[in-house]
Design an enzyme around this catalytic site. Sequence first.
Site, PDB file in Angstrom:
ATOM      1  N   ARG A  56      38.051 -14.439  38.162  1.00 37.91           N
ATOM      2  CA  ARG A  56      37.010 -15.018  37.308  1.00 37.91           C
ATOM      3  C   ARG A  56      37.611 -16.131  36.449  1.00 37.91           C
ATOM      4  O   ARG A  56      38.657 -15.954  35.830  1.00 37.91           O
ATOM      5  CB  ARG A  56      36.409 -13.966  36.352  1.00 37.91           C
ATOM      6  CG  ARG A  56      35.672 -12.807  36.931  1.00 37.91           C
ATOM      7  CD  ARG A  56      34.229 -13.015  37.380  1.00 37.91           C
ATOM      8  NE  ARG A  56      33.555 -14.248  37.136  1.00 37.91           N
ATOM      9  CZ  ARG A  56      32.620 -14.478  36.196  1.00 37.91           C
ATOM     10  NH1 ARG A  56      32.293 -13.517  35.376  1.00 37.91           N
ATOM     11  NH2 ARG A  56      32.012 -15.643  36.111  1.00 37.91           N
ATOM     12  N   HIS A 100      30.779 -14.377  27.334  1.00 39.79           N
ATOM     13  CA  HIS A 100      29.464 -13.758  27.525  1.00 39.79           C
ATOM     14  C   HIS A 100      28.630 -13.924  26.256  1.00 39.79           C
ATOM     15  O   HIS A 100      29.125 -13.651  25.149  1.00 39.79           O
ATOM     16  CB  HIS A 100      29.608 -12.268  27.818  1.00 39.79           C
ATOM     17  CG  HIS A 100      30.342 -11.959  29.094  1.00 39.79           C
ATOM     18  ND1 HIS A 100      29.712 -11.575  30.251  1.00 39.79           N
ATOM     19  CD2 HIS A 100      31.666 -11.977  29.387  1.00 39.79           C
ATOM     20  CE1 HIS A 100      30.610 -11.356  31.201  1.00 39.79           C
ATOM     21  NE2 HIS A 100      31.812 -11.597  30.694  1.00 39.79           N
TER      22      HIS A 100
END
Length: 222
Positions: free
Chosen positions: A148, A153
């Site tokens: 990733r 987030h």
Amino acid sequence: MSIRKPVSRRKLLGGVAASAGALMAAKTVSAACTITPYQVNGPFFPMAINDYDWDMTQVPGRRDRAEGQIVEITGRILNANCEPEKGALIDIWQANAAGRYLHPRDPNPAALDPNFEGYARLYTAEDGVYRLRTIIPGAYPVGPDWIRPPHIHFKVHPATAPSITTQMYFAGNELNEKDGLYMSVPEEARSLITIDFSNKTADGIPQGAFDLHVDVGPPLPI
Ligand SMILES: [Fe+2]
């Protein structure tokens, strides 16, 4: 500074149709106000949030700051009519500079950073503005063939609309274009979840802008 670029409704909806089955979608509600693409929560939403501090780089009671490049991210929460959402709650969580989440189920063996908070809970001001000080997170492995890229987030809980979750990425990172989640966003909409650091704060900290436009309709499944 704005990172937003106009996205035509036809191109955007065409892109969404082309990526059927993807874990996100985006749509345009007017020519000037494009809803931020949704992205999955992921498995590392904080188990408990008891920190309402805008600065994730320093833990109360500890003298040293977090490892990594300190940056500021600021922006506005806007509704589908481009009006500011005051008092919107924002949950923010991310890996530390080594790519490790402050979460008991993170299998990454990278070290925790005792000086990094790992999450924040903020509220937007009267004009919809929020401000965050953090570090650029590290990349982390998800499987043998998937790393990733650095991302943060965001889960926004507007006072007048359903919550949305997305992930914010960093322009120019070579892992972005190898990441299935990032690439599931139609190319025309990727700029909506990608920031750069063309500004600096008065004290010289790189500053990026990240606005989030939230829909007033029902949330998509995540
Ligand atoms: Fe993540």
